[in-house]
Design a protein around this motif. Structure first.
Motif, short mmCIF file in Angstrom:
data_model
loop_
_atom_site.label_atom_id
_atom_site.label_comp_id
_atom_site.label_asym_id
_atom_site.label_seq_id
_atom_site.Cartn_x
_atom_site.Cartn_y
_atom_site.Cartn_z
N GLY A 115 0.83 -1.19 0.00
CA GLY A 115 0.00 0.00 0.00
C GLY A 115 0.87 1.24 0.00
O GLY A 115 2.05 1.18 0.34
N ASP A 116 0.27 2.39 -0.38
CA ASP A 116 1.08 3.61 -0.38
C ASP A 116 1.25 4.15 1.05
O ASP A 116 2.28 4.71 1.39
N GLY A 117 0.24 3.93 1.89
CA GLY A 117 0.42 4.28 3.30
C GLY A 117 1.43 3.36 3.96
O GLY A 117 2.22 3.78 4.81
N GLU A 118 1.44 2.11 3.52
CA GLU A 118 2.33 1.11 4.10
C GLU A 118 3.80 1.52 4.02
O GLU A 118 4.60 1.18 4.90
N ILE A 119 4.14 2.24 2.95
CA ILE A 119 5.57 2.56 2.77
C ILE A 119 6.05 3.62 3.77
O ILE A 119 7.22 3.98 3.78
N GLN A 120 5.15 4.05 4.66
CA GLN A 120 5.60 4.87 5.79
C GLN A 120 6.37 4.02 6.80
O GLN A 120 7.12 4.55 7.62
N GLU A 121 6.18 2.71 6.76
CA GLU A 121 6.91 1.81 7.66
C GLU A 121 8.40 1.79 7.28
O GLU A 121 8.74 1.56 6.12
N GLY A 122 9.26 1.97 8.27
CA GLY A 122 10.70 1.99 7.99
C GLY A 122 11.23 0.68 7.42
O GLY A 122 12.19 0.67 6.63
N VAL B 192 3.39 -0.71 -5.77
CA VAL B 192 2.85 0.20 -4.75
C VAL B 192 1.50 0.70 -5.25
O VAL B 192 1.41 1.33 -6.30
N ASP B 193 0.46 0.35 -4.51
CA ASP B 193 -0.90 0.73 -4.88
C ASP B 193 -1.18 2.13 -4.36
O ASP B 193 -1.58 2.31 -3.21
N ASN B 194 -0.96 3.10 -5.22
CA ASN B 194 -1.01 4.50 -4.79
C ASN B 194 -2.44 5.06 -4.94
O ASN B 194 -2.74 5.85 -5.82
N ASN B 195 -3.31 4.61 -4.05
CA ASN B 195 -4.68 5.14 -4.09
C ASN B 195 -4.82 6.44 -3.30
O ASN B 195 -5.88 7.06 -3.28
N GLY B 196 -3.75 6.83 -2.63
CA GLY B 196 -3.69 8.17 -2.05
C GLY B 196 -4.37 8.35 -0.70
O GLY B 196 -4.31 9.43 -0.13
N VAL C 166 -1.35 12.90 6.09
CA VAL C 166 -1.04 12.13 7.30
C VAL C 166 0.47 12.07 7.52
O VAL C 166 0.98 12.40 8.60
N MET C 167 1.18 11.61 6.52
CA MET C 167 2.66 11.53 6.58
C MET C 167 3.13 11.24 5.16
O MET C 167 3.15 10.09 4.74
N SER C 168 3.49 12.30 4.47
CA SER C 168 3.73 12.15 3.04
C SER C 168 4.89 11.22 2.70
O SER C 168 6.01 11.44 3.18
N PRO C 169 4.63 10.20 1.90
CA PRO C 169 5.73 9.36 1.40
C PRO C 169 6.24 9.86 0.04
O PRO C 169 7.13 9.25 -0.54
N TYR C 170 5.65 10.94 -0.45
CA TYR C 170 6.03 11.43 -1.78
C TYR C 170 7.40 12.09 -1.76
O TYR C 170 7.79 12.63 -0.72
N ILE D 123 7.27 9.09 -4.27
CA ILE D 123 7.51 7.65 -4.13
C ILE D 123 8.48 7.16 -5.22
O ILE D 123 9.39 6.38 -4.95
N ASP D 124 8.29 7.68 -6.43
CA ASP D 124 9.14 7.21 -7.54
C ASP D 124 10.61 7.57 -7.31
O ASP D 124 11.50 6.74 -7.45
N GLU D 125 10.82 8.81 -6.89
CA GLU D 125 12.21 9.25 -6.69
C GLU D 125 12.86 8.52 -5.51
O GLU D 125 14.07 8.26 -5.52
N LYS D 126 12.05 8.21 -4.51
CA LYS D 126 12.62 7.49 -3.36
C LYS D 126 13.11 6.11 -3.79
O LYS D 126 14.24 5.71 -3.49
N PHE D 127 12.24 5.37 -4.49
CA PHE D 127 12.67 4.03 -4.93
C PHE D 127 13.84 4.11 -5.91
O PHE D 127 14.77 3.29 -5.86
N ALA D 128 13.82 5.11 -6.79
CA ALA D 128 14.93 5.26 -7.74
C ALA D 128 16.23 5.52 -6.97
O ALA D 128 17.28 4.95 -7.28
N ALA D 129 16.13 6.35 -5.93
CA ALA D 129 17.32 6.65 -5.13
C ALA D 129 17.83 5.42 -4.39
O ALA D 129 19.02 5.30 -4.12
#
Lengths: 311, 280
Positions: B148-155, B176-180, B190-194, B196-202
């Motif tokens: 989930g897209d919220g899930e990626i807030q987990e370290g 990553v199911d980015n339903n927002g 709530v806690m922006s993971p954006y 997301i694309d640049e984070k995974f690329a990095a």
């Protein structure tokens, strides 16, 4: 008596195991030099994978490897393996009952100088609370190696606890046989029973000898498998000696003492006096001095036994 | 994608959505929103991509799927049922006291479920372990992890992201199911993971961004992932929470709530109408 830390035994046992188990995979979290999985890494670099300082992910990776049928050991300090990664161990390893062996070193207060942040006195309590988790705490080099080899053949989640401090080797490698879930009676006795685990077993043996010299006939039992615990040997001791002292390098909350008391209160209520870390954090210092300060030594076992017997 | 195949997948995905609604309605609990947003991708994977065999669910060389966003189990169960792992009728037993269809997936209890999940952030680590094991023994299976897209807030997700790239797990594809939306609101609030694309690329992953409700784009993304060497791929799919049921769409209130009798009837009416139009 020759001494060796059980973490060294662990590393050597993994190498012994690799020869007969080509499916063995070992993981560590940047502590291979300390947990001694580095011994395995040096011998079998292709089957060793460092996960970096990321214990939560390491436990999940171990779970994933186990689903594919390989034998996997995951290692870190007890504080991080059982503590930091607890919920991953519970949900990703324990709940699906996966065949992951957790090799946790640097357990207990004998970590010494690193201080309380690294002295894990809670791991047995945490791990034995997980349904289906086997918990092993070997006492010396011989038992540690035998336990690693035996648990490789057992299918199911297992927590194995090893120490940093060199421990006296009192078992005979030629005759020792590790039996999962079986306590080992090291000395018979009728006045009181001392039940010890891990590093404290050697202290219990010493205490048994000292008490004998003072006319007290203490039974000494080594519990290497804390879960599933050997109920029979405990009930027999309770019935035949009437008093039990438990000794562990762990908190008195939830460890060996609690496990023994669980059995005794249900089956044959007798006093159980727990020697362990008393609901407090440790601190920095040389391991042996810390063990003495916290009463984890033969002298305190002797004093406790005499007090329990009114002598 | 071939038009006929696309229509078949749309029909299958609609049936999967109906299975989600049936399950959650009968359970009087569960997570319809995220199940509906991920339904198309799961349908595509199980019906058209993954090497799995309902007659041999533990087949050694099968492709694996870890539903890291385990609360959307209703969608996984519906896919497995329609793929033939167990009877579709069983979906109505979701979350019942005597059912094997637990609120979150359990490995060993339900045929076709490759990993127990539900505690967010853990599934991707297990998927990394499966992929690493495949590399060790030169197996050819693929591993899919759906987050989930919220899930990626987990370290832990980022520990796993590092691991996957470090060990060059090109047999691993994460979605990553980015339903927002997450329970407490928009993920950005709530806690922006954006981003997301640049984070995974990095973190060293190959990144593909798609519309998660377009089978052409879904197929293209998984085709592309197969061509990537020496790094894992993440497919970040924009999706609509509650997709396919008008009153559930883009409403975070439908994250973890079951429809009442009236809402159930309306949802099934909409999905039945959509199915009829596809089959016409």
């Amino acid at each position: 008596m020759e001494k060796k830390a059980t973490r060294d035994s662990y590393g050597e046992a993994l190498v012994m195991l690799a020869e007969k188990r080509p499916d063995l995979v070992v993981l560590d979290a940047d502590l291979a030099a300390a947990t001694k999985t580095g011994t395995f890494k040096a011998a079998y670099p292709d089957r060793f994978f460092d996960c970096g300082i990321a214990e939560a992910n390491m436990m999940g990776v171990a779970a994933g490897i186990a689903t594919t049928g390989k034998l996997v050991f995951a290692s870190s300090f007890a504080m991080f393996a059982a503590g930091r990664a607890f919920e991953i161990v519970r949900n990703s390893i324990g709940y699906p009952h996966l065949n992951v062996k957790i090799g946790a070193t640097h357990a207990g207060i004998s970590v010494g100088e690193d201080g309380a942040s690294h002295q894990c006195n809670e791991d047995i309590a945490l791990m034995r609370s997980i349904p289906g988790m086997t918990v092993i705490n070997p006492a010396d080099d011989v038992e540690a190696k035998a336990a690693v080899l035996a648990m490789a053949d057992y299918v199911g989640p297992t927590y194995m606890r090893f120490g940093r401090l060199a421990a006296p080797i009192f078992n005979d490698a030629a005759t020792y046989k590790f039996e999962l879930g079986k306590g080992v009676q090291l000395k018979d006795g009728k006045d009181i029973t001392i039940i010890a685990t891990g590093l404290m077993v050697a202290e219990a043996i010493e205490a048994g000898k000292a008490l004998a010299e003072q006319g007290i006939d203490a039974r000494v039992i080594n519990i290497h498998t804390i879960k599933p615990i050997d109920r029979d040997i405990i009930i027999k001791a309770a019935k035949e000696t009437g008093k039990i002292i438990t000794v562990e390098e762990h908190s008195v909350i939830g460890g060996l003492g609690s496990a023994v008391a669980d059995v005794v209160t249900e089956e044959c209520p007798v006093p159980v006096i727990k020697i362990g870390v008393k609901d407090t954090f440790g601190h920095s210092g040389p391991a042996v001095a810390l063990l003495k300060e916290f009463g984890l030594c033969a002298e305190n076992i002797v004093a406790t036994a005499k007090a329990a017997l009114g002598k | 994608m071939d038009e006929q195949l696309k229509k078949q997948l749309e029909i299958a995905a609609t049936k999967v959505r109906m299975g989600v609604i049936e399950g959650v309605y009968n359970a009087k609990a569960g997570h319809p929103g995220g199940s509906l947003s991920v339904a198309d991708t799961l349908t595509y994977l199980y019906m058209n991509r993954m090497n799995v065999d309902p007659a041999n669910p533990e087949m050694a060389d099968r492709d694996r799927l870890v539903l890291s966003k385990g609360h959307t189990a209703p969608a996984l169960y519906a896919c497995l049922a329609h793929r033939g792992f167990f009877p579709v009728e069983e979906l109505k037993t979701l979350r019942k006291i005597d059912s094997r269809l637990q609120g979150h997936p359990v490995k060993g209890k339900v045929p076709g479920v490759d990993m127990s999940t539900g505690s967010l952030g853990q599934g991707i680590s297990a998927a990394c372990g499966m992929a690493l094991s495949g590399k060790i023994s030169s197996d050819t299976y693929k591993v899919y992890a759906v987050l989930g897209d919220g899930e990626i807030q987990e370290g832990q997700v980022w520990e796993a992201a590092m691991f996957g790239a470090h060990y060059q797990l090109d047999n691993l594809v994460a979605v990553v199911d980015n339903n927002g939306l997450q329970i407490d609101g928009k993920i950005g609030d709530v806690m922006s993971p954006y981003p997301i694309d640049e984070k995974f690329a990095a973190f060293g992953w190959h990144v593909i961004c798609i519309n998660g409700h377009d089978f052409d784009e879904i197929e293209k993304a998984f085709d592309e992932a197969e061509t990537v060497l020496n790094k894992p791929t993440v497919i970040i799919q924009r999706s609509t929470k509650g997709k396919g049921v008008s009153f559930m769409e883009n409403q975070c209130g439908w994250h973890g709530k079951a429809p009442n009798d009236e809402e159930y009837a309306k949802a099934m009416e909409e999905l039945n109408a959509h199915l009829a139009s596809l089959e016409a």
